[in-house]
Design a protein around this motif. Structure first.
Motif, PDB file in Angstrom:
ATOM      1  N   ARG A   1     -16.978  31.669  15.015  1.00 31.37           N
ATOM      2  CA  ARG A   1     -17.182  31.128  16.029  1.00 31.37           C
ATOM      3  C   ARG A   1     -17.305  30.092  16.367  1.00 31.37           C
ATOM      4  NH1 ARG A   1     -14.699  33.966  20.159  1.00 31.37           N
ATOM      5  NH2 ARG A   1     -14.672  32.118  20.999  1.00 31.37           N
TER       6      ARG A   1
ATOM      7  N   LEU B   1       1.245  19.644   3.009  1.00 32.29           N
ATOM      8  CA  LEU B   1       1.024  20.576   4.269  1.00 32.29           C
ATOM      9  C   LEU B   1       1.483  22.273   4.435  1.00 32.29           C
ATOM     10  CD1 LEU B   1      -0.162  20.778   7.387  1.00 32.29           C
ATOM     11  CD2 LEU B   1       2.255  19.978   8.177  1.00 32.29           C
TER      12      LEU B   1
ATOM     13  N   SER C   1       0.519  -0.845  -0.262  1.00 29.00           N
ATOM     14  CA  SER C   1       0.042  -0.409   0.122  1.00 29.00           C
ATOM     15  C   SER C   1       0.852   0.890   0.083  1.00 29.00           C
ATOM     16  CB  SER C   1      -1.077  -0.258   1.057  1.00 29.00           C
ATOM     17  OG  SER C   1       0.076  -0.324   2.520  1.00 29.00           O
ATOM     18  N   SER C   2       0.493   2.208  -0.181  1.00 31.54           N
ATOM     19  CA  SER C   2       1.032   3.300  -0.382  1.00 31.54           C
ATOM     20  C   SER C   2       0.616   4.340   1.012  1.00 31.54           C
ATOM     21  CB  SER C   2       1.166   4.438  -1.542  1.00 31.54           C
ATOM     22  OG  SER C   2       0.846   5.716  -2.123  1.00 31.54           O
ATOM     23  N   MET C   3       2.422   5.203   0.994  1.00 22.84           N
ATOM     24  CA  MET C   3       2.288   5.863   2.396  1.00 22.84           C
ATOM     25  C   MET C   3       3.078   7.147   1.682  1.00 22.84           C
ATOM     26  SD  MET C   3       3.064   4.869   5.850  1.00 22.84           S
ATOM     27  CE  MET C   3       2.870   6.197   7.523  1.00 22.84           C
TER      28      MET C   3
ATOM     29  N   ARG D   1       1.451  14.147   2.831  1.00 25.03           N
ATOM     30  CA  ARG D   1       0.751  14.828   1.906  1.00 25.03           C
ATOM     31  C   ARG D   1       1.415  16.523   2.284  1.00 25.03           C
ATOM     32  NH1 ARG D   1      -4.884  12.799   2.104  1.00 25.03           N
ATOM     33  NH2 ARG D   1      -4.571  10.638   1.478  1.00 25.03           N
TER      34      ARG D   1
ATOM     35  N   ILE E   1     -15.427  24.767  12.901  1.00 25.99           N
ATOM     36  CA  ILE E   1     -14.492  23.281  13.375  1.00 25.99           C
ATOM     37  C   ILE E   1     -12.893  23.459  12.709  1.00 25.99           C
ATOM     38  CG2 ILE E   1     -13.571  20.924  14.395  1.00 25.99           C
ATOM     39  CD1 ILE E   1     -16.326  21.446  15.581  1.00 25.99           C
ATOM     40  N   THR E   2     -11.647  22.724  13.201  1.00 22.48           N
ATOM     41  CA  THR E   2     -11.156  23.598  12.020  1.00 22.48           C
ATOM     42  C   THR E   2     -10.596  21.687  11.530  1.00 22.48           C
ATOM     43  OG1 THR E   2      -9.695  23.306  13.765  1.00 22.48           O
ATOM     44  CG2 THR E   2      -9.310  25.740  12.751  1.00 22.48           C
ATOM     45  N   ALA E   3     -10.711  21.246  12.201  1.00 22.74           N
ATOM     46  CA  ALA E   3      -9.930  19.433  12.235  1.00 22.74           C
ATOM     47  C   ALA E   3     -11.815  19.005  10.803  1.00 22.74           C
ATOM     48  CB  ALA E   3     -10.373  18.575  13.301  1.00 22.74           C
ATOM     49  N   ASN E   4     -11.325  18.601  10.290  1.00 20.11           N
ATOM     50  CA  ASN E   4     -12.052  17.431   9.398  1.00 20.11           C
ATOM     51  C   ASN E   4     -12.639  16.321  10.004  1.00 20.11           C
ATOM     52  OD1 ASN E   4     -12.531  19.692   7.454  1.00 20.11           O
ATOM     53  ND2 ASN E   4     -10.931  18.491   6.100  1.00 20.11           N
ATOM     54  N   ARG E   5     -13.643  16.285  10.205  1.00 24.61           N
ATOM     55  CA  ARG E   5     -14.158  14.827  11.089  1.00 24.61           C
ATOM     56  C   ARG E   5     -14.304  13.742  10.224  1.00 24.61           C
ATOM     57  NH1 ARG E   5     -19.260  13.643  13.810  1.00 24.61           N
ATOM     58  NH2 ARG E   5     -18.686  11.315  14.894  1.00 24.61           N
ATOM     59  N   ARG E   6     -14.329  12.873  10.092  1.00 19.99           N
ATOM     60  CA  ARG E   6     -14.778  11.569   8.967  1.00 19.99           C
ATOM     61  C   ARG E   6     -15.608  10.910   9.902  1.00 19.99           C
ATOM     62  NH1 ARG E   6     -14.091   6.020  10.055  1.00 19.99           N
ATOM     63  NH2 ARG E   6     -14.054   6.003  11.812  1.00 19.99           N
ATOM     64  N   VAL E   7     -16.595  10.789   7.837  1.00 20.16           N
ATOM     65  CA  VAL E   7     -17.910  10.057   8.406  1.00 20.16           C
ATOM     66  C   VAL E   7     -17.840   9.129   9.172  1.00 20.16           C
ATOM     67  CG1 VAL E   7     -19.884  10.150   7.499  1.00 20.16           C
ATOM     68  CG2 VAL E   7     -18.262  11.710   6.533  1.00 20.16           C
ATOM     69  N   LEU E   8     -18.602   8.550   9.878  1.00 16.16           N
ATOM     70  CA  LEU E   8     -18.619   7.565  10.741  1.00 16.16           C
ATOM     71  C   LEU E   8     -20.015   6.372  10.162  1.00 16.16           C
ATOM     72  CD1 LEU E   8     -18.379   8.754  14.537  1.00 16.16           C
ATOM     73  CD2 LEU E   8     -16.550   7.198  13.117  1.00 16.16           C
TER      74      LEU E   8
ATOM     75  N   GLU F   1     -23.506   7.169   9.703  1.00 18.48           N
ATOM     76  CA  GLU F   1     -23.891   8.770   9.755  1.00 18.48           C
ATOM     77  C   GLU F   1     -24.618   9.137   7.832  1.00 18.48           C
ATOM     78  OE1 GLU F   1     -21.882  11.144  13.547  1.00 18.48           O
ATOM     79  OE2 GLU F   1     -20.400  10.290  11.411  1.00 18.48           O
TER      80      GLU F   1
END
Lengths: 697, 168
Positions: free
Chosen positions: B154, B135, B128-130, B133, B157-164, B167
């Motif tokens: 305000r 920055l 697999s590739s690693m 990315r 939220i700065t972080a992208n949240r993974r879709v569980l 969801e």
């Protein structure tokens, strides 16, 4: 990706961190104002302003530790760990049968028997916990020394044989070790990461309890949003006085700090690079480390990978949890002050590199704070040094202006102003009160004080450890300042193996490494006493005393005999020494006595001995491309003897199956006495005599 | 062909075998070579039957060999390795490996112990590739983001949240 709903713990975490910030900033400002009152009209502005700024910064730095300890203390005294909504401890799920975990152990020129003992202890513990079916082990070697490489291979096969673990314990040696440990783990992810949903990263000296590993797996299975779960490894097994002091301090004070840290961090936790479980797919996808522009030490590959990996994981929406309540996670600390400082040298460079990532897009603020915190661990030293210099200059200025240039040995005018005593008292409380909180917590738990040698021994140990810490602080300050200056001036550090055994420091080495510290302490004392007078000088005694005592401190504390003496007198005792956990019992060297013992040069043994040769050769490929070079080296080895081959040449021969077979056959067929002797074989006359003697018997 | 102890017979009449004298001569004339062979075999975990059989094979190969020095040793060891290979009906390295790992010689892994050991050491690779990315580390951009996201909005939220799973 792109979903931006808040997680249950996020609001709580933000709220807690606002409070922490207030607790840090407000007292630091107040203390700064108090000092400003003392210094006002007494120092010139050019001296006053930098003194105040550095004081406020350092005060904020130590108060962060104090508030963390206080919160941890309050939580532990209430008898519970923090379980905010979303904590992974709250949702455990039985692992699916197909869940596979790779336990990876990157090693680099390590003591092979110790590595094998640790791996075996963890393996057996997993077996005992009945969880082995989910786990496989990978020894990931970056070893360059052929002698150690050969030992690793033979030990791996013997370990597999003894544990019946062929196919469950794997071994891989990278031919080129770029990006050091992080590159080694990345290499694993690229090759086998797809096959393992999780990986547990261990250090060469790590040991983990099987049930703990299984619990970590349950947490990962029950919390699909979690990317990393970090345990708190406790320091064990060392014998030198220095290491025993560190072990004791970590066991006694560590829990309250860990509980506090967890309280602030929640799902924005840290990762220390080992004794943690990681979700392999996101790690592979997002955690390849950036290479910083420019040259080392501040540019190039990142030397400290773990904090950055955690930050990248969190940046991409995965939670990182620190779970200090997980028991059964062990590591070893450096045995001597020299080894500790060598490790600090690498960490200093790595942590300063992190400052270049501070503005990284998308990083979470908690991780930016961790970068600053890590860098401050080293930047605090030169700041403290500057503060002391400014303080000495201030005292000098004050003494001269107050007494019109004449120095009195004990200037009682100071006693009139209580403010310096208040500041000193508050600072001492911030620094020392966590120690008393930790003792109080231990005493409150039933039977726990006996695990530290009883109440009297516990208090005595804490007292001596505090004295030791006070004396060590200026030595660390001197070295950390040196590390920071070296790094900023562009002097990098090379990747090296770590000392794992209890090796004591000779007086000559202590003098070589710490002679300048002692000389500095003595010179400063001789210079400052006549200038400052007894009263002002007394404030500097703990610092100058520590510096002056650097040589004997480094030498004495490295003695395992002193460490054992302390243990016999139940000083600096830790719970794992009173009730030794099974996985640590299994660490004794007797447990790996069955491993092949290679006498002399392993290269010779692997070429000559038909068993060792078979194991090593079987694991190599035919490298037809290298054969012309290898053939020349075979001739060189035969004609000039193995001693004439350097490590690089040995590595070429050892990596080629044909060469190993050819050399093996050629040596057993030679008749030349000198050549036979060079390869450790007896000449025919001796052989014959031996055979006849055996026949006669 | 390798014989185990059940295949050996005794000679109740005590008759001299025709080859006995010739073999004794070979042994006497090549004592140093055979001593080296014995030294080699002593390092392998051979049982007595295997050792005697291999020794017999080596002696048989040395009979009538008109050579000396390293050539003679090379011949002896070549026949020793050939005999070892016969034990596994394959490669002498496989036989030595079986003996080193205390496995029944030639009876496991279809006689291909080397290949088996390689697989145990390193399972099949699933690549697999690693790759790292990009920055953006620019302070200017960071300040701009701070101004636009944190101060103006305000709730951002700065972080992208993974879709569980499950969801929308």
């Amino acid at each position: 990706m792109g979903h931006s709903g808040a997680r249950p713990w996020e609001a709580i975490g933000r709220y807690r961190r606002y409070w922490l910030s207030a607790f840090i900033i407000l007292p630091a400002c107040s203390a700064g104002l108090m000092l400003a009152q003392v210094l006002a009209d007494r120092l010139p502005l050019w001296l006053e302003i930098p003194t105040l700024l550095i004081f406020a910064l350092l005060f904020a730095w130590i108060s962060a530790g104090f508030w963390t300890a206080l919160v941890g203390f309050a939580l532990l005294m209430r008898g519970r760990t923090d379980t905010a909504p979303g904590s992974p401890e709250l949702r455990l799920a039985e692992p699916r049968p197909q869940s596979r975990v790779a336990i990876v152990m990157p090693i680099y020129n390590e003591e092979v028997e110790r590595v094998a003992a640790g791996l075996q202890a963890t393996y057996k513990s997993l077996q005992q916990a009945g969880a082995l079916a989910h786990f496989e082990f990978f020894l990931l070697s970056d070893t360059r020394d052929p002698a150690i490489w050969l030992r690793e291979e033979l030990v791996w096969s013997a370990l597999c044989q003894s544990l019946d673990a062929f196919g469950r314990i794997h071994y891989r040696r990278r031919p080129i070790n770029n990006k050091a440990k992080s590159g080694n783990v990345a290499d694993f992810c690229r090759r086998w990461g797809k096959d393992y949903e999780y990986m547990v990263v261990l250090d060469a000296d790590s040991v983990m309890n099987g049930e703990t590993l299984y619990r970590m797996l349950e947490m990962m299975e029950g919390n699909p949003q979690v990317g990393i779960i970090q345990t708190q490894p406790v320091a064990v097994n060392r014998e030198t006085l220095y290491a025993r002091l560190q072990q004791f301090a970590q066991h006694l004070y560590g829990p309250i700090f860990s509980a506090g840290l967890r309280f602030w961090q929640l799902g924005d936790g840290h990762y220390i690079g080992h004794n943690a479980i990681l979700r392999t797919t996101p790690f592979t996808q997002y955690c390849a480390l950036p290479v910083l522009p420019g040259r080392a030490p501040l540019g190039g590959p990142l030397l400290s990978h773990d904090f950055v990996e955690a930050a990248l994981m969190a940046k991409n929406g995965w939670e990182v949890w620190f779970v200090p309540s997980l028991p059964g996670s062990y590591e070893e600390v450096p045995p001597t002050l020299i080894d500790d400082l060598k490790r600090d040298r690498r960490w200093a460079q790595g942590n300063l590199q992190h400052l270049r990532l501070l503005a990284g897009e998308g990083l979470r603020s908690a991780h930016r704070f961790l970068f600053i915190n890590g860098a401050m661990s080293f930047l605090a030293a030169p700041l403290w040094g500057i503060f002391l210099i400014l303080g000495a200059l201030g005292s000098l200025h004050w003494t001269n202006t107050a007494s019109g240039g004449s120095i009195t040995p004990f200037d009682r005018g100071w006693l009139a102003d209580p403010m310096p005593f208040w500041l000193f008292g508050v600072t001492a409380v911030l620094l020392l009160s966590p120690k008393f909180m930790a003792v109080l917590w231990v005493v409150r738990q039933r039977g726990q004080k006996d695990h530290f040698g009883g109440l009297f021994r516990l208090l005595a140990s804490m007292f001596f450890e505090s004295i030791f810490s006070i004396l060590m602080a200026p030595i660390r300050m001197a070295f950390h300042s040196q590390f920071v200056i070296q790094t900023l001036m562009g002097r990098g550090v090379h990747w090296g193996g770590q000392v794992r055994g209890d090796q004591e420091t000779s007086w000559a080495d202590a003098l070589r490494y710490f002679g300048w510290c002692s000389a500095l302490g003595l010179s400063l004392a001789a210079l400052l006493y006549p200038l400052l007078g007894a009263w002002h000088f007394a404030w500097l005694v703990p610092i100058l005393g520590g510096l002056t005592a650097a040589v004997p401190l480094a030498a004495w504390t490295s003695r395992p005999a002193l460490g054992r003496w302390a243990r016999r007198h139940r000083l600096f005792v830790i719970p794992e020494e009173v009730h030794v956990p099974q996985e640590l019992q299994a660490l004794s060297m007797d447990s790996v006595a069955y491993l092949p013992h290679i006498e002399g040069d392993p290269f010779i043994q692997v070429v000559v001995d038909p068993r060792f040769n078979a194991i090593h050769t079987a694991l190599q490929r035919n490298r037809t491309g290298a054969w012309p070079r290898a053939a020349n080296l075979c001739h060189k080895a035969l004609e000039q003897g193995p001693q004439e081959l350097n490590n690089r040449e040995r590595n070429i021969l050892l990596s080629d199956r044909n060469s190993m077979l050819a050399l093996h056959r050629a040596i057993w067929s030679t008749t030349d006495r000198a050549r036979l002797a060079a390869w450790g074989l007896q000449s025919d006359d001796q052989e014959l005599a031996d055979v006849q003697i055996i026949g006669g018997k | 062909m390798f014989k185990d102890e059940s295949s050996y017979s005794v000679n109740p009449a005590g008759e001299l075998l025709a080859d006995w004298t010739a073999e004794a001569m070979v042994v006497a004339n090549n004592a140093p070579v055979l001593a080296r062979v014995e030294q080699y075999m002593a390092r392998l975990s051979l049982n007595d039957t295997q050792r005697l059989w291999i020794r017999g094979e080596v002696v048989a190969q040395l009979r009538g060999a008109d050579m000396e020095g390293e050539a003679l040793y090379a011949r002896a060891f070549a026949s020793l390795h050939m005999a070892l290979a016969t034990l596994t009906d394959g490669d002498e390295l496989d036989a030595r490996l079986d003996l080193s790992l205390k496995l029944p010689v030639g009876e496991t892994h279809d006689g291909k112990s080397c290949r088996w050991l390689q697989r145990q050491m390193a399972p099949a690779i699933a690549r697999s590739s690693m790759a790292s990315r990009p920055l953006n580390r620019s302070w200017g951009a960071a300040l701009l983001r701070l101004a636009t996201q944190s101060l103006l909005d305000r709730r951002a939220i700065t972080a992208n949240r993974r879709v569980l799973p499950g969801e929308a």
